[in-house]
Every structure is written in C-alpha cells, then in structure tokens.
Design an enzyme around this catalytic site. Sequence first.
Site, short mmCIF file in Angstrom:
data_model
loop_
_atom_site.label_atom_id
_atom_site.label_comp_id
_atom_site.label_asym_id
_atom_site.label_seq_id
_atom_site.Cartn_x
_atom_site.Cartn_y
_atom_site.Cartn_z
N ARG A 139 7.07 52.35 4.26
CA ARG A 139 7.17 53.74 4.27
C ARG A 139 6.20 55.07 4.95
NH1 ARG A 139 5.70 56.77 0.74
NH2 ARG A 139 4.76 56.37 -1.38
N ALA A 160 -2.01 46.16 -2.17
CA ALA A 160 -2.65 44.94 -3.06
C ALA A 160 -2.33 43.51 -3.15
CB ALA A 160 -2.90 45.69 -4.75
N ASN A 207 -15.66 48.37 -3.48
CA ASN A 207 -15.50 48.34 -4.67
C ASN A 207 -16.03 47.40 -5.01
OD1 ASN A 207 -15.25 48.30 -7.46
ND2 ASN A 207 -13.35 50.80 -7.74
N ARG A 243 -1.56 41.82 11.48
CA ARG A 243 -1.68 42.61 12.98
C ARG A 243 -1.75 43.96 12.85
NH1 ARG A 243 3.48 39.01 13.24
NH2 ARG A 243 3.10 38.09 14.56
N HIS A 278 -10.82 29.88 12.27
CA HIS A 278 -10.97 28.10 12.91
C HIS A 278 -9.99 28.19 13.66
CE1 HIS A 278 -14.32 28.25 10.22
NE2 HIS A 278 -13.35 28.65 9.46
#
Length: 197
Positions: A182, A159, A84, A165, A114
Amino acid sequence: MEISDILQMDQGYVGQNRNIPPRLKKRAQSLCWRYNQSPPGAEGERRIILEQLLGTCHPLTFIEPWFRCDYGFNIHTHGLAVINYNCVILDTSPVHIGANAFIAPGVCLACAGHALDAEQRREGISTSKPITLEDDVWIGANAVICGGVTIGRGSVIGAGSVACRDIPPGVVAVGSPCRVLRPVTPEDRVAVENMAF
C-alpha cells in the site's frame, strides 16, 4: 581498464571471480575486522575506519558492528545513514544509500550474483548490478535487496522481505518476492502528543 574500475561500473557486469585481485577484498576484510573489534564508545576510531573503508562516507553515517562488505569503496552514503547490527553489503557494484536511510539488523544488500547455469557457476562466472536506496528509505530487519534494485524515495521494505525488482517511491512493500502492499499515507503518522519522552 583496471578491474577495480570495472567493479565500480554503474551498469553492472559479468565477470570471472578468479580474476579479481585478492588484495581488494583483503583490504576491506582488514578494515571491517578493525571496525568490528573497536570497543563501545570508540566513535573517533570508528569514524576514521569508515572514512578509509567507504567510497563516500557522509559525516552522519552510523554503522553498528558487526558489519561486513566485499570491497567498501563501492559503498556511498549521501546523508544520515543508520545501519544497525549484522548488516552485510556485497558491494561488487556501487551501492548508493540516500539521506535519512534506516537499515535494520540483519539486512543484506547483495549486488553479487552467480550464473544460473551450473557449469558456468563451477567456472566462477559471476554477475553484479548496482543497488540504490533513495532518500528516506527504511529497510526492515533481515530483508534482502538484490542487485539491480532501486528502492524509491520514502518507501518502507518490510522485515524479512526479498526485493528483486524496483520498488516505487512512497510505499510499504513486503514479502518474498517483495511487492507493494500500500502507499504510505498521512494516517501512518505517529501521534506525537502521546510521546513518552
């Protein structure tokens, strides 16, 4: 080994930004500019540009402008990919986007990093690690996926989350840093008998 070969390494690398030929980024910038300037309804023109820009461009790759990337040749779509508005992909390493991927507005996939040490950062020392979105992944609006991260098959990233990780398959993960909230369950299915259209 050419620098463009190093940039495509799946294990990541440490590099010196000043050594990367500017032509590699300028090509992507030019193609992105053309793509972003294309008028609504110019699907054929956009398809040609995407096929020139991306390393692997599945026919069911749909990207809304504005779209930005570093090189383009490191981005690989492997099935339906809906990307999007205002997505940024810093593809200093390979980015693999699995089939049936939904990437919401404002998402950033950032392979690039960096040096943490300020002196090395001033010298232009950078890092890069690949990103993988497995099949059936949904990345929510304004989320960030950092270099070296794999999002497991069927998972949803909430969102505004920052995934630094790996996220396992089949879960809803949210937050900064992104953590598993969950599993995705049968109760998450939408009642299709109530669909309006």
